[in-house]
Scaffold this active site. Structure first.
Site, PDB file in Angstrom:
ATOM      1  CD  GLU A  46      -2.730   0.937   2.635  1.00 41.43           C
ATOM      2  OE1 GLU A  46      -4.023   1.799   2.875  1.00 41.43           O
ATOM      3  OE2 GLU A  46      -2.069   0.184   3.579  1.00 41.43           O
ATOM      4  CE  LYS A 115      -7.380   1.478   3.380  1.00 46.07           C
ATOM      5  NZ  LYS A 115      -6.030   1.394   4.196  1.00 46.07           N
ATOM      6  CE1 TYR A 121      -7.969  -0.537  13.768  1.00 47.44           C
ATOM      7  CE2 TYR A 121      -9.804   0.421  12.465  1.00 47.44           C
ATOM      8  CZ  TYR A 121      -8.429  -0.486  13.031  1.00 47.44           C
ATOM      9  OH  TYR A 121      -8.723  -1.527  11.613  1.00 47.44           O
ATOM     10  CB  CYS A 170      -4.150  -2.260   4.318  1.00 42.95           C
ATOM     11  SG  CYS A 170      -4.144  -2.340   5.781  1.00 42.95           S
ATOM     12  CB  SER A 350      -7.313 -60.369   7.525  1.00 41.06           C
ATOM     13  OG  SER A 350      -6.548 -59.626   7.422  1.00 41.06           O
ATOM     14  N   GLY A 351      -5.458 -59.364  10.870  1.00 39.75           N
ATOM     15  CA  GLY A 351      -4.160 -59.620  11.344  1.00 39.75           C
ATOM     16  C   GLY A 351      -3.167 -58.150  10.473  1.00 39.75           C
ATOM     17  CG  ASN A 434     -13.322 -62.868  -6.371  1.00 36.38           C
ATOM     18  OD1 ASN A 434     -11.705 -62.600  -5.931  1.00 36.38           O
ATOM     19  ND2 ASN A 434     -13.826 -62.070  -7.629  1.00 36.38           N
ATOM     20  CD1 TRP A 468      -7.265 -55.208  -3.487  1.00 31.99           C
ATOM     21  CD2 TRP A 468      -7.150 -54.880  -5.146  1.00 31.99           C
ATOM     22  NE1 TRP A 468      -6.285 -56.060  -3.613  1.00 31.99           N
ATOM     23  CE2 TRP A 468      -6.020 -56.203  -4.770  1.00 31.99           C
ATOM     24  CE3 TRP A 468      -7.443 -55.540  -6.971  1.00 31.99           C
ATOM     25  CZ2 TRP A 468      -5.288 -58.071  -5.332  1.00 31.99           C
ATOM     26  CZ3 TRP A 468      -6.317 -56.330  -7.693  1.00 31.99           C
ATOM     27  CH2 TRP A 468      -5.601 -57.920  -6.920  1.00 31.99           C
ATOM     28  CB  ALA A 469     -14.028 -54.865  -2.501  1.00 30.00           C
ATOM     29  CE  LYS A 595     -15.850 -55.282  -7.947  1.00 34.82           C
ATOM     30  NZ  LYS A 595     -13.801 -55.349  -7.037  1.00 34.82           N
TER      31      LYS A 595
END
Length: 641
Positions: A46, A115, A121, A170, A350-351, A434, A468-469, A595
């Site tokens: 500015e 502006k 203030y 500003c 499954s671990g 599967n 991937w299922a 899916k």
């Protein structure tokens, strides 16, 4: 500017208060440097032509005339440069003085943004010297040319029409109804702010949050250039705190009390994509005049940081984010259990990582409900591919968490099924794999009937995006707690639980799970070790999560994603590897939508999800040709150089 990337800069030049010739020279030097760096939009602070802290010197005609001459010199210098430049100066009109941002491009002054809000203030007393700008743009005569003058001027690049820039000054940023908010409704995509914000204790953080949230709320890019320490320090000190933000994220920021050029790239197409999705982002009606400018078209060299793990939060906040995700998951399951009056849940373990996370979330939900953990039935179902390591970890984990453990081997049931359908046990095709996944799901569903409970799904977001299922196998459950958690995040959630559970034995088990390769364990092991590693078959999950993030979160085209991935994974993966797995990603993403069209319920935890009821309403038979062609063309372009 290909793919929508526009290089921008916030510059705090060397300055001498009220020494216009010196300041003009320094601004021109920085403009030249910015042009050399390929920066298309450059923003100065500015009142940078005179200095912000001139005080009552702004009433001196000599200073005002010098500022006008300085601007003319800056405009002339820009004729040899490529870029749109914003500089601040005091400008007198009809006996009133205005604080303005002048836009300069290719030797011309394009207009003056005034502006709108003058602070009066505390340490600020701008109304002593300046007048607020007009409510709507008008025209003034400057150097023999009629130029736009007022708020919310929109500057539009001639060949890249979506590149529309507007300025504010500003205090405009601090106001209740900023000019920038109105400018974006008129079509502005990037806002620039010419600022002189002094430094106070804690103000840098406040200013940073203000810029970040302003860019987020307005869905825009934001370039903030602040006055530096060479301003007068009679009563206040300035720090040159410059920032570049994009839709809620700070892309680049200068340290306070530095005198430097802050550079990054704003992704205009990303912003426009976000606006398209945001139904509450409204344009103002009517046609708005736009002021043309031109910059050279070139490949934007990216300097902004591209994280290879966009789903993973920064380390400082990671623990908090992990706890929040676990809570959302558990609260979702808590509500489902409370609604159906369930006292029991069934989880196939499954671990591996996914089933471990699902079990931990279920335990957390039961704790919220005040129910005994024995109501959780953890079922391990060893078959052809189960290794001793994963089996032992699953059993030890269940016991350590205090849940009910059931071991139900499925080998004989699967062999009987092979006999029923006439499939050889030596044929390790997809049917072989599967059949095991669907047998496990049948067992879990029937155990849930026995216990009067529900089956908690274990599959994660990455698996769903890739498909991937096994359809109607691990694809199905009664509540899928991991369905919006990407694979890369699953690891951090389990790691967080391990580090905060307060049980050394459980922590050791979870850490060994974290060290186990990701595998569905559907093929026989080799010498007791896992023989089927998912990432060898479908590709590295960190790559797929990267592709998924930019595809679903921002709708980027594959070529652009490849460009980002090459930068993010430089030194980690070869370009050919990234290209190959991205091709796989898009083929699977389109081919496996059927899916996702029938997924079970599950809690959304982040900005990316694929629920057919919420975030992804995609036809199951959509073609991928256009996407694969874009990827192929980008690859060809890279290798034609």
């Amino acid at each position: 500017m290909r793919h929508g990337f526009v290089k921008v800069a916030a510059v705090t030049p060397r300055l001498r208060v009220a020494d216009v010739p010196y300041n003009t020279q320094e601004i021109c030097k920085k403009m030249e440097e910015a042009s050399r760096l390929g920066i298309k939009i450059t923003v100065f602070p500015e009142l940078s032509v005179t200095g912000y802290t001139c005080g009552d010197l702004f009433a001196q005609d000599l200073l005002l005339q010098a500022a006008k001459e300085g601007l003319k010199e800056i405009a002339k210098a820009s004729g040899e440069m490529d870029g749109l430049f914003f500089v601040g100066l005091p400008l007198e009109q009809e006996g009133k003085l205005y604080n303005v941002a002048a836009a300069v491009n290719r030797g011309r002054i394009l207009g003056f943004t005034t502006k709108s809000f003058l602070p009066n203030y505390g340490e600020f007393y701008e109304m002593r010297q300046f007048t607020e700008g007009p409510k709507e743009p008008e025209e003034i005569l400057f150097a023999g040319e009629r130029l736009p003058f007022g708020p919310q001027l929109i500057f539009e690049e001639e060949t890249m029409k979506e590149l529309r820039v507007s300025a504010e000054l500003c205090e405009d940023l601090w106001s209740v109804e900023s000019p920038g908010a109105k400018a974006v409704q008129k079509g502005a995509v990037i806002l620039v702010n010419l600022s002189a914000s002094n430094e106070l204790l804690g103000k840098a953080e406040y200013r940073r949050n203000l810029v970040r949230m302003h860019a987020s709320r307005l869905v825009c890019g934001y370039v903030y250039a602040n006055a530096g320490e060479e301003e007068s320090s009679t009563d206040v000190v300035f720090s040159g705190h410059n920032m570049i933000a994009e839709n809620g994220a700070i892309l680049k920021e200068s340290p306070v009390f530095t005198q430097e050029i802050t550079v990054s790239e704003i992704d205009v197409k990303r912003i426009l994509g976000e606006r398209r999705k945001n139904t509450t982002f409204h344009r103002r009606e009517g046609v708005t005049d736009r002021i043309p400018f031109s910059v050279g078209w070139e490949e934007t060299k990216l300097s902004r940081f591209i994280s290879p793990t966009p789903f993973i939060p920064e380390e400082a906040t990671r623990g908090k984010v992990c706890e929040e995700i676990l809570t959302i998951q558990a609260k979702g399951l808590q509500k489902r259990l409370a609604h159906c009056g369930g006292k029991s849940t069934v989880v196939g373990i499954s671990g591996g990582l996914d089933s471990t996370l699902a079990l931990l979330v279920t335990v957390k939900a039961f704790d919220y409900l005040g129910q005994d953990r024995s109501g959780i039935t953890a079922v391990t179902m060893p078959c052809f591919g189960t290794t001793d390591r994963t089996y032992q970890n699953a059993c030890r984990m269940a016991k350590g968490l205090g849940v009910t453990l059931r071991e139900i081997p499925i080998k004989e049931a699967v062999l009987q099924h092979f006999a029923d359908i006439g499939h050889s046990r030596n044929d390790h095709s997809v049917t072989y794999e599967n059949a095991q996944a669907r047998e496990r799901t049948q067992v879990l569903m029937d155990v849930a009937n026995q216990t009067g409970g529900i089956v908690v799904g274990t599959g994660d977001l990455s698996e769903l995006v890739l498909g991937w299922a096994t359809y109607n196998g691990d694809h199905m459950s009664m509540y899928a707690v991991n369905s919006s958690v990407p694979k890369t995040m699953v690891r951090y959630l389990v790691e967080h639980y391990a580090g905060t559970c307060g049980d050394a034995n459980l922590q050791a088990i979870l850490e060994d799970v974290l060290d186990t390769p990701v595998s569905p364990e559907l093929l026989p092991p080799k010498e007791g070790e896992i023989s089927q590693k998912t990432e060898d078959l479908v590709g590295p999950y960190e790559l797929h999560d990267f592709f998924m993030y930019y595809t679903l979160r921002f709708g980027y085209e594959p070529g652009k994603i490849l460009r980002l991935a090459r930068q993010a994974f430089a030194g980690i993966y070869e370009e050919e590897v990234i290209y190959r797995w991205e091709t796989v990603f898009f083929r699977r993403f389109f081919g496996q939508q059927f899916k996702r069209s029938c997924l079970p319920d599950g809690p959304k935890v982040g900005t990316v999800a694929v629920s057919p009821r919420g975030d992804l309403r995609m036809p199951s038979d959509a073609g991928s040709t256009v996407w694969l062609k874009d990827l192929e063309e980008e690859w060809g372009r890279l290798h034609s150089k």
